[in-house]
Scaffold this motif. Structure first.
Motif, PDB file in Angstrom:
ATOM      1  N   CYS A 157      61.410  53.948  -6.363  1.00 28.89           N
ATOM      2  CA  CYS A 157      60.466  55.038  -6.148  1.00 28.89           C
ATOM      3  C   CYS A 157      60.336  55.953  -5.007  1.00 28.89           C
ATOM      4  CB  CYS A 157      59.393  54.506  -6.655  1.00 28.89           C
ATOM      5  SG  CYS A 157      57.805  55.716  -6.476  1.00 28.89           S
ATOM      6  N   THR A 161      54.795  61.340  -7.476  1.00 29.36           N
ATOM      7  CA  THR A 161      53.653  61.322  -8.234  1.00 29.36           C
ATOM      8  C   THR A 161      53.637  61.907  -9.485  1.00 29.36           C
ATOM      9  OG1 THR A 161      52.518  63.171  -7.255  1.00 29.36           O
ATOM     10  CG2 THR A 161      52.367  60.950  -6.150  1.00 29.36           C
ATOM     11  N   ARG A 162      54.985  62.205 -10.064  1.00 33.08           N
ATOM     12  CA  ARG A 162      54.975  62.806 -11.136  1.00 33.08           C
ATOM     13  C   ARG A 162      54.307  62.013 -12.407  1.00 33.08           C
ATOM     14  NH1 ARG A 162      60.796  65.651 -12.437  1.00 33.08           N
ATOM     15  NH2 ARG A 162      60.855  67.277 -11.224  1.00 33.08           N
ATOM     16  N   CYS A 163      54.547  60.818 -12.398  1.00 36.91           N
ATOM     17  CA  CYS A 163      54.131  59.735 -13.364  1.00 36.91           C
ATOM     18  C   CYS A 163      52.525  59.999 -13.248  1.00 36.91           C
ATOM     19  CB  CYS A 163      54.879  58.541 -13.282  1.00 36.91           C
ATOM     20  SG  CYS A 163      54.655  57.688 -11.842  1.00 36.91           S
TER      21      CYS A 163
HETATM   22  S1  SF4 Z   1      57.871  59.639 -11.442  1.00 37.34           S
HETATM   23 FE1  SF4 Z   1      56.315  57.917 -10.242  1.00 37.34          FE
HETATM   24  S2  SF4 Z   1      57.976  56.288 -10.329  1.00 37.34           S
HETATM   25 FE2  SF4 Z   1      59.055  57.909 -10.483  1.00 37.34          FE
HETATM   26  S3  SF4 Z   1      59.649  58.551  -8.511  1.00 37.34           S
HETATM   27 FE3  SF4 Z   1      57.911  59.701  -8.922  1.00 37.34          FE
HETATM   28  S4  SF4 Z   1      56.188  58.414  -8.349  1.00 37.34           S
HETATM   29 FE4  SF4 Z   1      58.136  57.139  -8.341  1.00 37.34          FE
END
Ligand code: SF4
Length: 543
Positions: A157, A161-163
């Motif tokens: 990771c 913070t997209r998720c």
């Molecule tokens: S989408 Fe979430 S899990 Fe993927 S890199 Fe970004 S913060 Fe980390």
């Protein structure tokens, strides 16, 4: 129209846009991780920062360099700005961010599902250093099962913070959060609250690295071996634009294709994971004809002859109006049209109806605007529209059942193609004692009772057009060949049209069929872009 210059290219833009938006609209790449057009801007990854010169209104609008690097994902584009993403200062920042992100990254690309479509990997080649200066031990983070469909490999990771923003802003469920501080900061779900929402698979798509992984696809295929065919949701009435990703006639995964008028960047788990019936062991693979009370496998010629003998016998003995056809809302418009054309060619007074339209609950709209439709078939409206080109009398399912109970109906052609059980007891009773032909993909309660069973093709095995719940007509491409001896409903109809002497033998062609179907099917159909089909230049090697 205001203009800005990015890396020497003059770019026009309309309305309120950020520098990054203007760059992307004009085909200029500025690296970015945390920015996603479907979510709020946090400007946290810092790799999109660039030097910006802007007119200073206090100094006769002379261009002045802003002393700090500016995050282009957050900085509004303004008339006259000059942006340098490849100046020494901007490039030094890109290299520093890459070096920082890779400090604790495990660099396990050879065993990572994301390899080949990983932003970290791509940007390392383009913007990173070739060697790491970090010789301390890397922090090890755990691997976690965070939901029904998703695994989290924390040490990959990059904390974009997209998720987190997705579950907060789009699904509205907020299962994912940031826990810990500094170098031990990590993404996780709250204790006892897994990632459990109907859109959960989207977090895998938006994760720019291999930290969030699709359990279903895990280590099943390298992404560079996948070919992509543009398709439309073939399970519900959403009309979601999707991409069928396959290799050697096997589907490996389904992903959303961006369409701002329909599904934007997202799709539901129901659509993403609901295609498994395509490769079901139970699929009908070859025609079956009932002889002396027993269904036996036959070749297509024998099956067509059985259909011809049965229908001709009924029409000769019972005359006009003795034939009925039920056209499934799982079929494409083209399939429906050709099946209707066959039946009307045989019997101009035939009973024509649409199959049952399955529904489940109510339409559900999420905070991000995505809607899961209650209607669980892709083309109820399109089938009606296509049959409407041939006849004014198209019955709904209940009217059809009532009509075929009449003794006048002596032969019935049924099409199924539903991913789950669809035959109602009323239908089984209504066709009892009549000559029946079933075109279907999976077994059901009448499979053994029909006189002729013809194996049909699922939506990934054909091309055609669906009309979604908003009456939008959209065409889709064939991804894989029909399983074994199965044929598309369009091809079966064309074969039978030729068999009965109602037309010349033809290969099914969705485009030609649409032309025959009338103007609306030529002018109103939205087609996928040419770029949405991708052919792999690496072929799977079976070891
Ligand atoms: S989408 Fe979430 S899990 Fe993927 S890199 Fe970004 S913060 Fe980390």
């Amino acid at each position: 129209m205001p203009q800005i210059t990015i890396d020497g290219k003059l770019c026009e833009f309309e309305g309120k846009k950020t520098i990054l938006d203007v760059a992307l609209d004009n085909g200029i790449e500025i690296p970015h991780y945390c920015y996603h057009p479907g979510m709020s801007v946090v400007a946290s990854c810092r790799i999109c920062m660039a030097e910006v010169e802007a007119p200073n209104p206090r100094n006769d609008n002379k261009l002045e360099m802003i002393p700090k690097l500016m995050p282009t994902c957050q900085t509004p584009a303004g008339e006259g700005q000059v942006v340098h993403t490849n100046s020494p200062k901007s490039v030094a920042n890109q290299k520093s961010v890459m070096e920082f992100l890779l400090i604790n990254h495990p660099l396990d690309c050879p065993v990572c599902d994301q390899a080949g479509e990983c932003y970290l990997q791509d940007y390392s080649y383009k913007y990173g250093r070739s060697e790491s200066r970090f010789d301390e031990s890397k922090i090890k983070q755990p691997k976690k099962d965070i939901g029904e469909h998703v695994l989290l490999y924390s040490d990959r990771c990059i904390m974009c913070t997209r998720c987190v923003r997705f579950t907060k802003e789009v699904s509205g469920t907020s299962e994912i959060g940031i826990f810990g501080r500094g170098s031990s900061e990590q993404i996780d779900v709250f204790p006892g609250k897994p990632l459990d929402n109907e859109l959960s698979g989207n977090v895998v798509d938006i994760c720019p690295v291999g930290a969030l992984l699709d359990k279903d696809f895990l280590m099943s295929m390298r992404v560079w071996n996948l070919e992509k065919a543009p398709s439309i949701d073939g399970i519900t009435a959403s009309g979601d634009n999707i991409s069928i990703e396959y290799n050697e006639d096997r589907v490996y995964r389904v992903k959303p294709r961006t369409n701002m008028d329909i599904n934007k960047w997202w799709t539901s788990d129901e659509i993403r994971f609901g295609w498994k019936f395509v490769h079901s062991e139970e699929r009908h693979r070859s025609p079956q004809v009932k002889t002396e009370g027993e269904s036996k496998e036959q070749d297509w010629n024998q099956a067509y002859e059985a259909v011809q003998a049965g229908l001709t016998g009924v029409l000769e003995s019972r005359g006009s109006g003795s034939l009925a056809v039920m056209v499934s809302p799982m079929l494409s418009c083209e399939d429906a049209y050709l099946l209707g054309k066959l039946v009307i060619g045989l019997d101009s007074e035939a009973v024509i109806g649409v199959g049952p339209v399955p529904t489940s609950g109510q339409d559900k709209t999420f905070p991000g605007g995505y809607t899961i439709t209650a209607e669980k078939c892709p083309n109820a409206r399109g089938v009606r529209r296509a049959l409407g080109q041939l006849t004014e009398s198209v019955l709904d399912y209940n009217q059809f059942l009532a009509a075929i109970e009449d003794e006048r109906t002596a032969a019935v052609i049924l099409s199924g193609n539903y991913p789950s059980a669809w035959v109602t007891p009323d239908l089984a009773k209504a066709i009892n004692g009549k000559f029946s032909v079933l075109i279907d993909t999976l077994p059901n309660s009448i499979t053994e009772n029909v006189n002729v069973l013809l194996p049909g093709a699922t939506f990934v095995e054909k091309s055609g057009t669906f009309e979604n719940h908003q009456n939008r007509l959209q065409s889709f491409d064939q991804a894989i060949k029909p399983i074994e001896f199965a044929r598309t409903e369009g091809q079966i109809s064309l074969d039978l049209i030729a068999k009965f002497g109602l037309g010349e033998p033809k290969r099914f062609d969705a485009h030609q069929t649409r032309i025959e179907m009338g103007d609306a099917f030529v002018t109103d159909v939205h087609h996928p872009s040419a770029e949405s089909r991708k052919v792999s230049d690496m072929h799977l090697v079976q070891l």
